[in-house]
Design a protein around this motif. Sequence first.
Motif, short mmCIF file in Angstrom:
data_model
loop_
_atom_site.label_atom_id
_atom_site.label_comp_id
_atom_site.label_asym_id
_atom_site.label_seq_id
_atom_site.Cartn_x
_atom_site.Cartn_y
_atom_site.Cartn_z
N ARG A 114 1.58 4.79 8.23
CA ARG A 114 1.78 6.18 7.84
C ARG A 114 3.08 6.72 8.44
NH1 ARG A 114 -3.02 8.26 9.86
NH2 ARG A 114 -4.05 7.08 8.23
N GLY A 115 3.85 7.43 7.63
CA GLY A 115 5.11 8.00 8.09
C GLY A 115 6.29 7.06 7.92
N ARG A 116 6.03 5.76 7.74
CA ARG A 116 7.12 4.78 7.53
C ARG A 116 7.11 4.21 6.12
NH1 ARG A 116 7.35 1.91 13.31
NH2 ARG A 116 6.18 0.25 12.32
N THR A 117 5.91 3.88 5.60
CA THR A 117 5.82 3.30 4.27
C THR A 117 4.63 3.88 3.51
OG1 THR A 117 4.59 1.45 5.24
CG2 THR A 117 6.94 1.07 4.80
N LEU A 118 4.71 3.81 2.19
CA LEU A 118 3.65 4.25 1.28
C LEU A 118 3.35 3.09 0.34
CD1 LEU A 118 5.30 7.64 0.25
CD2 LEU A 118 3.41 7.37 1.86
N HIS A 119 2.15 3.07 -0.24
CA HIS A 119 1.84 2.00 -1.18
C HIS A 119 0.95 2.49 -2.32
CE1 HIS A 119 -1.86 1.76 1.29
NE2 HIS A 119 -2.42 1.29 0.19
N SER A 120 0.95 1.70 -3.39
CA SER A 120 -0.01 1.89 -4.49
C SER A 120 -0.47 0.50 -4.90
CB SER A 120 0.64 2.62 -5.66
OG SER A 120 1.65 1.82 -6.25
N VAL A 121 -1.69 0.43 -5.42
CA VAL A 121 -2.26 -0.84 -5.88
C VAL A 121 -2.82 -0.61 -7.28
CG1 VAL A 121 -3.94 -2.67 -5.44
CG2 VAL A 121 -2.89 -1.45 -3.51
N GLU A 122 -2.46 -1.48 -8.20
CA GLU A 122 -2.90 -1.38 -9.59
C GLU A 122 -3.51 -2.71 -10.02
OE1 GLU A 122 -0.81 -0.35 -13.91
OE2 GLU A 122 0.44 -0.83 -12.19
N ARG A 123 -4.67 -2.65 -10.67
CA ARG A 123 -5.32 -3.84 -11.24
C ARG A 123 -4.98 -3.88 -12.73
NH1 ARG A 123 -10.69 -6.10 -9.89
NH2 ARG A 123 -10.88 -4.27 -8.57
N LEU A 124 -4.45 -5.02 -13.20
CA LEU A 124 -4.11 -5.18 -14.61
C LEU A 124 -4.85 -6.37 -15.19
CD1 LEU A 124 -0.20 -4.85 -14.55
CD2 LEU A 124 -1.84 -3.14 -15.32
N ALA A 125 -5.67 -6.16 -16.20
CA ALA A 125 -6.29 -7.24 -16.95
C ALA A 125 -5.47 -7.39 -18.23
CB ALA A 125 -7.74 -6.92 -17.27
N ILE A 126 -4.83 -8.55 -18.41
CA ILE A 126 -3.93 -8.71 -19.56
C ILE A 126 -4.31 -9.95 -20.38
CG2 ILE A 126 -2.01 -7.49 -18.45
CD1 ILE A 126 -0.75 -10.20 -17.83
N SER A 127 -4.12 -9.83 -21.68
CA SER A 127 -4.33 -10.95 -22.58
C SER A 127 -3.12 -11.16 -23.48
CB SER A 127 -5.60 -10.73 -23.42
OG SER A 127 -5.50 -9.52 -24.13
N ARG A 128 -2.11 -10.31 -23.30
CA ARG A 128 -0.84 -10.45 -24.04
C ARG A 128 0.29 -10.05 -23.11
NH1 ARG A 128 0.49 -5.30 -25.36
NH2 ARG A 128 -1.18 -3.79 -25.53
N PRO A 129 1.54 -10.35 -23.45
CA PRO A 129 2.67 -10.03 -22.56
C PRO A 129 2.78 -8.53 -22.28
CG PRO A 129 3.35 -11.57 -24.26
CD PRO A 129 1.97 -11.10 -24.64
N VAL A 130 3.11 -8.22 -21.02
CA VAL A 130 3.35 -6.83 -20.61
C VAL A 130 4.55 -6.81 -19.67
CG1 VAL A 130 0.94 -6.10 -20.82
CG2 VAL A 130 1.78 -6.92 -18.64
N GLU A 131 5.15 -5.63 -19.56
CA GLU A 131 6.26 -5.45 -18.62
C GLU A 131 5.72 -4.75 -17.37
OE1 GLU A 131 10.06 -2.76 -18.88
OE2 GLU A 131 10.40 -4.67 -19.92
N ILE A 132 6.12 -5.27 -16.21
CA ILE A 132 5.71 -4.69 -14.94
C ILE A 132 6.92 -4.03 -14.31
CG2 ILE A 132 4.84 -5.17 -12.62
CD1 ILE A 132 3.17 -7.39 -13.83
N ALA A 133 6.81 -2.72 -14.09
CA ALA A 133 7.90 -1.97 -13.47
C ALA A 133 7.88 -2.23 -11.96
CB ALA A 133 7.74 -0.49 -13.75
#
Length: 192
Positions: A114-133
């Motif tokens: 805390r105060g130095r870094t932040l994070h996010s976590v995303e779960r992706l279920a994919i069956s075709r191509p996707v772009e990840i930012a």
Amino acid sequence: MRILRAADYRVMPWKNGGGTTTEIAVSPDGAGLDEFDWRVSMARVEGSGPFSTFAGIDRTLSVLEGEGIVLDIAGRPAARLTPASQPFSFPADQPTSAALIAGPITDLNVMTRRGRTLHSVERLAISRPVEIATQAGSTLILCHKGEAVFHEAGSIRLGPLDTLLLGPDAPALRVEPARDTTLFVVRVTIAA
């Protein structure tokens, strides 16, 4: 850009000695439990009980395997996590205990100071191509199930539990699943 293979992850004891954790990545490299800016790991939870407390740390938990877990934070029921649940964030310096729903689980644990870094976590279920930012900080792409191929990055192939670690200048990446695939995308940025 680094490829982190599941076979090379470091296994170490929990802070409270109640089990082991498998460290996927930590920053700075080689940092201990009291020194990291961010840390991504997996743990096998064999029984119900208290979580280790980490002062000044924010944490996100996701269930990878098993029926799930019920979290109690600061004496109050807080979340029921299963493999289908969205990642759950909470302060790691609050007293936290967990009750297994039906047997052991394996979880994904992301922690930032805390105060130095932040994070996010995303779960992706994919069956075709996707772009990840990607983001200005670090982006980790963990292949939970299936297989992920990144042709634009030299045809990198991730199998189950392998991770691709991208630095701050990485472009968005297109991922192609070799079959139905589940990914976890962890984005870490410097706190403002």
